[in-house]
Design a protein around this motif. Structure first.
Motif, PDB file in Angstrom:
ATOM      1  N   ILE A 132       4.066  -5.718  28.179  1.00 22.90           N
ATOM      2  CA  ILE A 132       4.956  -6.876  28.337  1.00 22.90           C
ATOM      3  C   ILE A 132       4.891  -7.293  29.789  1.00 22.90           C
ATOM      4  N   THR A 133       4.487  -8.505  30.066  1.00 21.08           N
ATOM      5  CA  THR A 133       4.355  -8.955  31.457  1.00 21.08           C
ATOM      6  C   THR A 133       5.720  -9.115  32.096  1.00 21.08           C
ATOM      7  N   GLY A 134       5.752  -8.856  33.406  1.00 22.40           N
ATOM      8  CA  GLY A 134       7.010  -8.959  34.135  1.00 22.40           C
ATOM      9  C   GLY A 134       7.588 -10.353  34.099  1.00 22.40           C
ATOM     10  N   ALA A 135       6.724 -11.353  34.091  1.00 23.40           N
ATOM     11  CA  ALA A 135       7.216 -12.737  34.044  1.00 23.40           C
ATOM     12  C   ALA A 135       7.967 -12.998  32.749  1.00 23.40           C
ATOM     13  N   ASP A 136       7.487 -12.446  31.657  1.00 17.12           N
ATOM     14  CA  ASP A 136       8.160 -12.641  30.377  1.00 17.12           C
ATOM     15  C   ASP A 136       9.523 -11.961  30.340  1.00 17.12           C
ATOM     16  N   LEU A 137       9.665 -10.871  31.105  1.00 10.55           N
ATOM     17  CA  LEU A 137      10.952 -10.175  31.141  1.00 10.55           C
ATOM     18  C   LEU A 137      11.981 -10.951  31.945  1.00 10.55           C
ATOM     19  N   GLY A 138      11.517 -11.817  32.825  1.00 11.95           N
ATOM     20  CA  GLY A 138      12.435 -12.666  33.585  1.00 11.95           C
ATOM     21  C   GLY A 138      13.121 -11.988  34.741  1.00 11.95           C
ATOM     22  N   THR A 139      12.640 -10.823  35.146  1.00 15.16           N
ATOM     23  CA  THR A 139      13.291 -10.110  36.255  1.00 15.16           C
ATOM     24  C   THR A 139      12.387  -9.969  37.464  1.00 15.16           C
ATOM     25  N   GLY A 140      11.139 -10.429  37.363  1.00 12.92           N
ATOM     26  CA  GLY A 140      10.202 -10.263  38.476  1.00 12.92           C
ATOM     27  C   GLY A 140       9.669  -8.856  38.600  1.00 12.92           C
ATOM     28  N   SER A 141       9.815  -8.052  37.574  1.00  8.06           N
ATOM     29  CA  SER A 141       9.358  -6.666  37.618  1.00  8.06           C
ATOM     30  C   SER A 141       7.872  -6.585  37.329  1.00  8.06           C
ATOM     31  N   THR A 164       0.857  -1.193   0.000  1.00 13.03           N
ATOM     32  CA  THR A 164       0.000   0.000   0.000  1.00 13.03           C
ATOM     33  C   THR A 164       0.888   1.236   0.000  1.00 13.03           C
ATOM     34  N   ASP A 165       0.588   2.171  -0.867  1.00  9.09           N
ATOM     35  CA  ASP A 165       1.403   3.384  -0.961  1.00  9.09           C
ATOM     36  C   ASP A 165       1.470   4.111   0.381  1.00  9.09           C
ATOM     37  N   ASN A 166       2.696   4.543   0.709  1.00  5.06           N
ATOM     38  CA  ASN A 166       2.958   5.380   1.901  1.00  5.06           C
ATOM     39  C   ASN A 166       2.615   4.677   3.210  1.00  5.06           C
ATOM     40  N   ALA A 167       2.547   3.358   3.208  1.00  6.59           N
ATOM     41  CA  ALA A 167       2.226   2.604   4.425  1.00  6.59           C
ATOM     42  C   ALA A 167       3.415   1.725   4.817  1.00  6.59           C
ATOM     43  N   TRP A 168       3.690   1.697   6.153  1.00  7.38           N
ATOM     44  CA  TRP A 168       4.800   0.905   6.689  1.00  7.38           C
ATOM     45  C   TRP A 168       4.313   0.089   7.868  1.00  7.38           C
ATOM     46  N   GLU A 169       4.861  -1.126   7.964  1.00  8.18           N
ATOM     47  CA  GLU A 169       4.587  -1.956   9.134  1.00  8.18           C
ATOM     48  C   GLU A 169       5.701  -1.783  10.162  1.00  8.18           C
ATOM     49  N   GLN A 170       5.287  -1.738  11.420  1.00  5.79           N
ATOM     50  CA  GLN A 170       6.238  -1.605  12.523  1.00  5.79           C
ATOM     51  C   GLN A 170       6.104  -2.813  13.433  1.00  5.79           C
ATOM     52  N   ARG A 171       7.246  -3.426  13.762  1.00  2.00           N
ATOM     53  CA  ARG A 171       7.263  -4.579  14.669  1.00  2.00           C
ATOM     54  C   ARG A 171       8.241  -4.284  15.802  1.00  2.00           C
ATOM     55  N   LEU A 172       7.878  -4.686  17.028  1.00  4.63           N
ATOM     56  CA  LEU A 172       8.701  -4.454  18.205  1.00  4.63           C
ATOM     57  C   LEU A 172       9.233  -5.773  18.740  1.00  4.63           C
ATOM     58  N   PHE A 173      10.545  -5.816  18.946  1.00  6.43           N
ATOM     59  CA  PHE A 173      11.194  -6.949  19.599  1.00  6.43           C
ATOM     60  C   PHE A 173      11.906  -6.435  20.846  1.00  6.43           C
ATOM     61  N   GLU A 229       9.503 -11.031  19.895  1.00  4.38           N
ATOM     62  CA  GLU A 229       8.519 -10.070  19.396  1.00  4.38           C
ATOM     63  C   GLU A 229       7.458  -9.819  20.453  1.00  4.38           C
ATOM     64  N   ARG A 230       7.125  -8.550  20.612  1.00  2.54           N
ATOM     65  CA  ARG A 230       6.146  -8.125  21.618  1.00  2.54           C
ATOM     66  C   ARG A 230       5.003  -7.386  20.920  1.00  2.54           C
ATOM     67  N   GLY A 231       3.785  -7.650  21.334  1.00  2.00           N
ATOM     68  CA  GLY A 231       2.645  -6.987  20.745  1.00  2.00           C
ATOM     69  C   GLY A 231       2.383  -7.469  19.329  1.00  2.00           C
ATOM     70  N   THR A 232       1.563  -6.738  18.627  1.00  3.19           N
ATOM     71  CA  THR A 232       1.196  -7.096  17.257  1.00  3.19           C
ATOM     72  C   THR A 232       1.828  -6.122  16.276  1.00  3.19           C
ATOM     73  N   THR A 233       1.785  -6.505  15.023  1.00  2.58           N
ATOM     74  CA  THR A 233       2.311  -5.628  13.981  1.00  2.58           C
ATOM     75  C   THR A 233       1.416  -4.392  13.856  1.00  2.58           C
ATOM     76  N   GLN A 234       2.072  -3.202  13.870  1.00  2.00           N
ATOM     77  CA  GLN A 234       1.347  -1.948  13.772  1.00  2.00           C
ATOM     78  C   GLN A 234       1.633  -1.303  12.413  1.00  2.00           C
ATOM     79  N   THR A 235       0.733  -0.460  11.960  1.00  2.00           N
ATOM     80  CA  THR A 235       0.897   0.200  10.664  1.00  2.00           C
ATOM     81  C   THR A 235       0.900   1.713  10.843  1.00  2.00           C
ATOM     82  N   VAL A 236       1.868   2.357  10.192  1.00  2.45           N
ATOM     83  CA  VAL A 236       1.912   3.815  10.159  1.00  2.45           C
ATOM     84  C   VAL A 236       1.863   4.241   8.699  1.00  2.45           C
ATOM     85  N   THR A 237       1.173   5.336   8.426  1.00  2.00           N
ATOM     86  CA  THR A 237       1.065   5.839   7.049  1.00  2.00           C
ATOM     87  C   THR A 237       1.459   7.311   7.015  1.00  2.00           C
TER      88      THR A 237
END
Length: 408
Positions: A251-260, A208-217, A222-230
């Protein structure tokens, strides 16, 4: 009678020498203020005796006045040294109660309090809950001995430029395969316990013209879902999300592995654009930080004292309180370059540096003694001549008396 008059002159000259010697002895005393002896004549006449032929009865020391003129400001290598340029006095509390001083050579005692050489504690206006200074009260200033607490990352601002002519990547996205995405940028984020984590954001051009997908790791996962910015085709500025901020990623504290606690990240792309042919990261900001140890203390010209920590944070500790008096010459000297208020001096008016005539504070500097050594040497010669002249008067009176005794 002349013996007593000359004797009063000797005593006055000796007091003059004492004051001059005291000034010279303290020529290198920080914050010292020089003194001068003031004399007045003495007449032993009745109040109703209007005779103009009455001779005086000598001289007396009417007062010893201090000169509170400004001393030179000498710079040092100690951040806790402070010099006042103005009329103010530091407010100190010690064994004798509250005293006032111009000597700003401070250090830290074993409990973390800022003190002078006499272990008197420097007084400041404490920091109120809203971050202002409570100028209606005074407290001892104490340097923090604990670590600066961490702050979890919540807001992330990314200002990037994505190339308008970028191709659409081939294949399914794979963070380990650069050909499946166009660009990436990384930063460090922090959980609630101050543990750092690596956050990487990947950008992929879509069909899609002028559209980009953003992914967070975060830490390679990978955390969350794929987001789109235009972006707007006419201006190249961000079109969606309209406010610039994507939905938060939790992001849950358990997934971070630090107990935060759970980490909630809000990504704002409000300053991002789609211009030209080059990818660029113009700004990258996140509001979290780890724990920090105190590395130093800063004092500004208004007397605001801040502690600096290794995590880049500054914490306000207080504002140095200054006092001025209507009649500084009425203050009682206490030694250790300090004074106490008296009835003659009037009560202190408290304020902060940079306001009214309290003066400005210079950190890393000390106010030198205001003694003019050349002037004091001249005073010494004058006092010496006065002493010699009065001694000669006693000698002359003795000769006259001896002549009278020897008369037959």
């Amino acid at each position: 009678m002349s013996f007593q008059i000359a004797l009063s002159g000797l005593n006055a000259a000796r007091s003059h020498l004492d004051v001059t010697a005291h000034n010279i002895a303290n020529v290198n005393t920080a914050g010292f203020k020089s003194s001068r002896a003031m004399f007045s004549d003495v007449f032993a006449t009745a109040s109703n005796d209007l005779s103009s032929t009455a001779s005086g009865s000598g001289v007396q020391v009417s007062s010893i006045q201090q000169k509170f003129s400004q001393g030179n400001v000498d710079f040092t290598n100690n951040n806790l040294d402070m010099a006042i340029s103005g009329e103010g006095f530091f407010v100190m509390k010690g064994r004798e109660g509250t005293v006032y001083s111009r000597a700003g050579a401070f250090s830290v005692d074993r409990e973390g309090y800022v003190v002078n050489d006499d272990q008197q504690r420097l007084q400041v206006f404490p920091v109120s809950e809203n971050g202002d200074f409570a100028t209606g009260s005074l407290s001892d200033i104490r340097l923090l001995t604990t670590e600066s607490p961490p702050q979890a990352t919540t807001d992330v601002e990314i200002g990037i430029n994505l190339p308008a002519n970028a191709p659409v990547p081939a294949g399914v996205f794979d963070a380990n395969n650069p050909s499946t995405y166009n660009h990436a940028t990384s930063m460090t984020v922090y959980d609630s316990l101050g543990t750092p984590h690596t956050a990487t954001v990947y950008f992929s051009k879509t069909s899609t013209d002028n559209a980009w997908e953003q992914r967070l790791f975060v830490d390679g996962t990978e955390r969350g879902t794929t987001q789109t910015v235009t972006f707007d085709a006419a201006t190249g500025k961000l079109a969606t999300p309209a406010a610039g901020t994507l939905p938060p990623v939790t992001i849950t504290g358990a997934d971070l592995g630090t107990g935060s606690a759970d980490m909630v990240l809000n990504f704002n792309y409000g300053e991002s654009t789609q211009y030209g042919q080059n990818f660029g990261v113009n700004s990258l900001f996140q509001d979290g930080y780890s724990t920090g140890r105190m590395t130093g203390v800063e004092v500004d010209k208004n007397g605001v004292v801040s502690a600096r920590f290794t995590n880049g944070q500054l914490k306000l500790l207080g504002q140095v309180a200054l006092a001025i008096f209507s009649n500084p010459n009425g203050m009682q000297q206490m030694g250790e370059t300090s004074w106490a208020e008296t009835f003659s001096s009037g009560g202190p008016r408290l304020g902060q540096g940079g306001s009214s005539n309290f003066g400005l504070l210079q950190a890393g500097a000390l106010e030198a003694s205001n003694v003019d050594l050349t002037e004091q040497l001249v005073e010494m010669i004058t006092a010496q001549r006065n002493f010699q002249a009065n001694a000669q008067m006693i000698s002359t009176s003795d000769q006259i008396t001896q002549t009278i005794i020897n008369m037959r």
